[in-house]
Design an enzyme around this catalytic site. Structure first.
Site, PDB file in Angstrom:
ATOM      1  N   SER A   1       1.817  -9.800  -0.768  1.00 39.86           N
ATOM      2  CA  SER A   1       1.397  -8.395  -0.652  1.00 39.86           C
ATOM      3  C   SER A   1       1.722  -7.743   0.681  1.00 39.86           C
ATOM      4  O   SER A   1       1.880  -6.527   0.752  1.00 39.86           O
ATOM      5  CB  SER A   1      -0.103  -8.271  -0.945  1.00 39.86           C
ATOM      6  OG  SER A   1      -0.853  -9.111  -0.097  1.00 39.86           O
TER       7      SER A   1
ATOM      8  N   GLU B   1      -9.833   6.597   3.531  1.00 39.95           N
ATOM      9  CA  GLU B   1     -10.645   5.608   4.227  1.00 39.95           C
ATOM     10  C   GLU B   1      -9.718   4.470   4.622  1.00 39.95           C
ATOM     11  O   GLU B   1      -8.685   4.251   3.993  1.00 39.95           O
ATOM     12  CB  GLU B   1     -11.741   5.090   3.297  1.00 39.95           C
ATOM     13  CG  GLU B   1     -11.296   4.002   2.290  1.00 39.95           C
ATOM     14  CD  GLU B   1     -10.243   4.451   1.280  1.00 39.95           C
ATOM     15  OE1 GLU B   1     -10.137   5.669   1.022  1.00 39.95           O
ATOM     16  OE2 GLU B   1      -9.511   3.580   0.757  1.00 39.95           O
TER      17      GLU B   1
ATOM     18  N   LYS C   1       0.804  -1.225   0.000  1.00 44.75           N
ATOM     19  CA  LYS C   1       0.000   0.000   0.000  1.00 44.75           C
ATOM     20  C   LYS C   1       0.838   1.277   0.000  1.00 44.75           C
ATOM     21  O   LYS C   1       0.405   2.304  -0.503  1.00 44.75           O
ATOM     22  CB  LYS C   1      -0.959  -0.006   1.181  1.00 44.75           C
ATOM     23  CG  LYS C   1      -2.085  -1.016   0.997  1.00 44.75           C
ATOM     24  CD  LYS C   1      -3.258  -0.711   1.881  1.00 44.75           C
ATOM     25  CE  LYS C   1      -4.443  -1.598   1.550  1.00 44.75           C
ATOM     26  NZ  LYS C   1      -4.244  -2.991   2.002  1.00 44.75           N
TER      27      LYS C   1
HETATM   28  C1  LIG Z   1      -5.101  -4.023   1.681  1.00 41.09           C
HETATM   29  C2  LIG Z   1      -4.379  -5.266   1.429  1.00 41.09           C
HETATM   30  C3  LIG Z   1      -4.789  -6.168   0.412  1.00 41.09           C
HETATM   31  C4  LIG Z   1      -6.030  -5.981  -0.407  1.00 41.09           C
HETATM   32  O1  LIG Z   1      -6.075  -4.837  -1.186  1.00 41.09           O
HETATM   33  P1  LIG Z   1      -5.849  -4.854  -2.763  1.00 41.09           P
HETATM   34  O2  LIG Z   1      -6.168  -3.469  -3.178  1.00 41.09           O
HETATM   35  O3  LIG Z   1      -6.781  -5.869  -3.332  1.00 41.09           O
HETATM   36  O4  LIG Z   1      -4.440  -5.212  -2.995  1.00 41.09           O
HETATM   37  C5  LIG Z   1      -4.015  -7.294   0.188  1.00 41.09           C
HETATM   38  N1  LIG Z   1      -2.919  -7.556   0.924  1.00 41.09           N
HETATM   39  C6  LIG Z   1      -2.506  -6.730   1.901  1.00 41.09           C
HETATM   40  C7  LIG Z   1      -1.289  -7.067   2.680  1.00 41.09           C
HETATM   41  C8  LIG Z   1      -3.224  -5.567   2.195  1.00 41.09           C
HETATM   42  O5  LIG Z   1      -2.800  -4.756   3.173  1.00 41.09           O
END
Ligand SMILES: *Cc1c(COP(=O)(O)O)cnc(C)c1O
Length: 407
Positions: free
Chosen positions: A380, A113, A91
């Site tokens: 992610s 948000e 993010k």
């Molecule tokens: C917020 C988040 C997601 C989901 O958001 P996307 O916009 O679909 O990527 C996935 N993995 C992590 C670690 C997150 O913090």
């Protein structure tokens, strides 16, 4: 309301658009113009690159997961380590990009948000670094569940506004942020956290996350001399998935898989499987897949991971589904928990529960493939934030109560 058409800007196939009150149109137009001018501005991207390198820690490694690959006994699995970024997830790529854009536009304050608090923390972090005012809208129920992130945001200097409407979760926080924005457009920038919302947000967020796939592409070519058979990513709003997929959309041999939250199972009403069970509708300013009941009301969603707990997805993801370019599958809470533990034990990496959904799919896929095949998983985020919840769900006592931590 205008009907969607493929030829209108801001549409991905029949999805996207700008379904907002007339009051918001000028500010979206201002944003569109600012973004189109920085898109051609080499100095902007040079500055962004410098922050991504020195502050975020990019490029994130592409790591061969030897232990996980051996355990599953099939394809070679590579992890794109977005968990190693500053603040622990992808993010921050988007937060830094958009805050630089906000600064270029002369804005003094950012609002955002947040659901689990991850985007709120990334935004508060970037705002602190650039010395900008920061207000985060968060559902009251989410505030209860994610006290540690609320505390983090406040330490970073952000104001956290508790949203008491509706289900008191992420969708209500988005509504509150949009309402606030309408009243404070002149000096305020709305820093949206995923590839969702009205045009041009989905395109902006996707562009700032595209660095993930851009790096992964040259890294896999450098390490193995070829492209992977599969790329797997979890899907909440779609930003980490689009981030890694975009560089490979033109490679017909690379199969792209998005994994949604199956919650307690698709046969229950406790899931967040928007693409699998949703229908096209308008939500939060764009036309896209939405989970709704027979009356067309948005239905409450559930996932063990707060970051996937959203009843919609971004419009580009919806278009990729309909085009058949990305295959979407589901992992349940239980499957994600299994995969979470597997990565801990085989690799010494604690993944985010969101990411564990992508890993759950890999545990099904990899054993069916040969050791010549390559899979890249977008890791992610890291899972430190989820340890309490996992312990609670598994019934493991850590000797800490969530409240006791702050006592
Ligand atoms: C917020 C988040 C997601 C989901 O958001 P996307 O916009 O679909 O990527 C996935 N993995 C992590 C670690 C997150 O913090």
């Amino acid at each position: 309301m205008k009907t969607a058409s493929e030829n209108q800007p801001g549409y991905f196939g029949e999805f996207g658009g700008q379904y907002v009150p007339d009051l918001l149109k000028p500010v979206l137009q201002e944003l569109e113009q600012a973004y189109s001018s920085i898109s051609k501005d080499a100095a902007f991207f040079q500055e962004l690159r410098a922050y991504l390198t020195d502050y975020v820690g990019r490029p994130s490694p592409l790591y061969f997961a030897r232990g996980l690959s051996a355990k599953l006994g099939g394809a070679k699995i590579y992890l794109k380590r977005e968990d190693l970024n500053h603040t622990g997830a992808h993010k921050i790529n988007n937060a830094i990009g958009q805050i630089l854009l906000a600064r270029k536009m002369g804005k003094k304050r950012v609002i955002a948000e947040t659901g689990a608090g991850q985007h709120g923390v990334a935004t508060a972090t970037a705002a602190a670094m650039f010395n900008m005012g920061c207000t985060i809208f968060m559902g009251a129920a989410d505030i209860q569940r994610q006290m540690l992130n609320v505390f983090r945001m406040r330490m970073l200097g952000a104001e956290v506004v508790s949203v008491d409407q509706g289900t008191r979760t992420l969708t209500d926080a988005v509504d509150a942020a949009l309402n606030f924005w309408v009243k404070n457009m002149v000096d305020t920038y709305y820093l949206i956290g995923s590839a969702v919302g009205p045009h041009p947000f989905p395109a902006i967020v996707c562009d700032f996350q595209a660095i993930i796939g851009h790096e992964a592409r040259y890294q896999i070519l450098e390490k193995t001399g070829r492209l992977p058979e599969y790329i797997v990513a979890c899907v909440g709003g779609g930003s980490n998935a689009l981030g890694i997929f975009t560089s490979f959309l033109g490679d017909a041999t690379v199969q792209l898989i998005g994994v949604e939250a199956g919650g307690a199972g698709l046969e229950t009403d406790r899931h967040a499987a928007t693409l699998t069970l949703g229908k096209p509708a308008v939500l939060h300013g764009s036309r896209t897949y939405v989970l709704q009941d027979e009356q067309g009301e948005v239905i409450p969603v559930h996932s063990i991971s707060a970051g996937l707990d959203y009843p919609s997805v971004g419009p580009e993801i919806s278009a990729l589904k309909d085009a058949g370019r990305v295959k979407f599958v589901v992992a349940t809470d239980a499957e994600a928990l299994e995969a979470f533990q597997l990565l801990c034990k085989t690799e010494g990496i604690i993944p985010a529960l969101e990411t564990a959904h992508a890993l759950a799919e890999v545990t099904k896929l990899a054993p069916q493939l040969s050791t010549q095949d390559l899979i890249i998983v977008n890791l992610s985020g890291r899972g430190d934030k989820d340890v309490d919840q996992v312990a609670e769900t598994l019934g493991v006592k850590l000797g800490l109560s969530p409240a006791g931590r702050f006592a």
